[in-house]
Design a protein around this motif. Structure first.
Motif, short mmCIF file in Angstrom:
data_model
loop_
_atom_site.label_atom_id
_atom_site.label_comp_id
_atom_site.label_asym_id
_atom_site.label_seq_id
_atom_site.Cartn_x
_atom_site.Cartn_y
_atom_site.Cartn_z
N LYS A 142 2.86 4.15 9.32
CA LYS A 142 1.39 3.67 9.64
C LYS A 142 1.35 2.64 11.20
O LYS A 142 2.42 2.70 11.61
CB LYS A 142 1.75 2.35 8.57
CG LYS A 142 1.36 2.74 7.22
CD LYS A 142 1.33 1.93 6.06
CE LYS A 142 1.54 2.03 4.70
NZ LYS A 142 0.35 1.39 3.93
N ARG A 143 0.40 2.69 11.44
CA ARG A 143 -0.12 1.86 12.36
C ARG A 143 -0.41 0.28 11.84
O ARG A 143 -1.47 0.08 11.29
CB ARG A 143 -1.24 2.27 13.16
CG ARG A 143 -1.69 1.64 14.71
CD ARG A 143 -2.59 2.80 15.24
NE ARG A 143 -2.23 4.08 15.63
CZ ARG A 143 -2.44 4.86 15.43
NH1 ARG A 143 -3.06 5.59 13.95
NH2 ARG A 143 -2.10 6.43 15.76
N GLU A 158 -3.15 1.21 8.47
CA GLU A 158 -3.87 3.12 8.26
C GLU A 158 -2.62 3.62 9.01
O GLU A 158 -1.78 3.62 9.81
CB GLU A 158 -5.08 3.06 9.79
CG GLU A 158 -4.53 2.86 11.34
CD GLU A 158 -5.22 3.05 12.16
OE1 GLU A 158 -6.62 2.76 12.30
OE2 GLU A 158 -5.34 3.36 13.20
N TYR A 194 -4.90 -4.24 9.46
CA TYR A 194 -5.33 -3.76 8.23
C TYR A 194 -3.76 -2.62 8.38
O TYR A 194 -3.64 -2.48 9.76
CB TYR A 194 -6.29 -2.91 8.25
CG TYR A 194 -7.05 -1.71 8.82
CD1 TYR A 194 -6.67 -1.21 9.46
CD2 TYR A 194 -7.87 -2.86 9.86
CE1 TYR A 194 -7.46 -0.43 10.43
CE2 TYR A 194 -8.42 -2.70 11.55
CZ TYR A 194 -8.10 -1.15 11.15
OH TYR A 194 -9.47 -0.64 11.75
N GLU A 241 0.64 -1.07 -0.32
CA GLU A 241 -0.14 0.05 -0.11
C GLU A 241 0.56 1.53 -0.42
O GLU A 241 2.24 1.23 0.07
CB GLU A 241 -1.18 -0.35 1.64
CG GLU A 241 -2.11 -1.32 1.26
CD GLU A 241 -3.01 -1.27 2.26
OE1 GLU A 241 -2.31 -0.13 3.25
OE2 GLU A 241 -3.68 -2.22 2.36
#
Length: 314
Positions: free
Chosen positions: A266-267, A312, A310, A261
């Motif tokens: 990011k987390r 984020e 996921y 992505e």
């Protein structure tokens, strides 16, 4: 013409043989697992059965023994079956005594994909769907579905659907052969077809499976209850077997998802068991941060399914 795509990821290397625009065969080599076919120096720890040799801190079972060799002395061994995480993590890898100098394994050769890359080449040929099949054990085909279950004794494939029995069995045979190749399933495999009474029909079902099943293999006939058994080489774990170690399987899948992505900090949000695997492999986080060009943090969410992680923006 079939070709291999090779992607060196975080915690694993992914191999996919592409034929007619889709994955015909795949395997995942986990970091730290010595590939089958590797020959190396070892020490004979036990001559009596079960014969055991050790190399690099790993113990290998020697089914054929080590006749004429003395306990404690060095020898050269070749790995014949890799360690099997998932349904059989307690089993030691297998090896045999060989002559000559240590040699690396002959792994698939093909196109080395740049990773990370803005173009998800593996995703474009169905890698995500392949992982879904491995984690669920369900492989759909027109008119029916396979349900694949990995057990310590064998991998079982159940053929079910709405077609008439002979049509369903024929379609299921072709689908089973394809799934065995795609997921790298080896060892003892049982396929449970719908019950078909005619001997000629049962022979046609077996031949339909033969036509698509990667060689070498041995098999029985389809018996009167619709069951057929296959035996194939099993040098490494199948994708279905790897998926039995769900936290590790999903952690590595999440890292790949985050990498393909957008870049930046990011987390990662995932089930606590998945987060636990990532936390226990700090070098994975370091590698991911380098690939993303930003810091990586973690958040556990027990409401998520194991496969629901996921990434984020942080």
């Amino acid at each position: 013409m079939a070709k291999w795509l090779i992607e060196r990821g975080i915690g694993e290397t992914r191999y996919a043989r592409i034929a007619d625009g889709e994955i015909a065969e795949a395997r995942v080599l986990l970091d730290g697992v010595v590939p089958a076919g590797t020959s190396m120096r070892a020490q004979l720890k036990r001559v009596a059965r079960p014969t055991i040799a050790a190399s690099g801190g790993v113990e290998y079972l020697m089914p054929n023994g080590a006749a004429g060799l003395t306990e404690g002395l060095p020898l050269t061994i070749e790995v014949t079956r890799e360690a099997l995480p998932g349904v059989e993590p307690w089993k030691r890898p297998l090896a045999r005594v060989v002559e000559g100098e240590p040699q690396p394994a002959e792994l698939p050769k093909g196109e080395q994909l740049p990773f990370p890359s803005p173009d998800d080449r593996l995703g474009a040929v169905g890698w995500h769907g392949l992982l879904d099949e491995a984690r669920s054990g369900i492989v759909d085909f027109p008119g029916g579905a396979l349900r694949i279950s990995a057990t310590p004794a064998m991998t079982l494939i159940d053929v079910d659907g709405t077609l008439p029995p002979v049509e369903l069995a024929m379609a299921g045979a072709r689908a089973a052969a394809r799934a065995i190749g795609r997921h790298g399933i080896g060892g003892s495999i049982g396929v449970d077809f719908p019950t078909v009474k005619g001997k000629a029909e049962r022979q046609a079902i077996a031949e339909a499976l033969d036509s698509g099943l990667p060689k070498p293999f041995e098999r029985t006939a389809v018996n009167g209850f619709g069951f057929l058994q296959i035996v194939r080489p099993r040098p490494h774990a199948s994708l279905v077997e790897l998926a039995q170690d769900r936290p590790g399987f999903e952690a590595r899948a999440l890292l790949r998802q985050a990498t393909v992505e957008s870049a930046g900090a990011k987390r990662l949000v995932a089930h606590p068991a998945v987060i636990g695997v990532v936390q226990s492999n700090a070098h994975w986080l370091d590698a991911l941060a380098r690939q993303l060009g930003g810091a990586v943090s973690l958040r556990s969410d027990p409401s998520l399914p194991m496969s629901g992680g996921y990434a984020e923006p942080a």
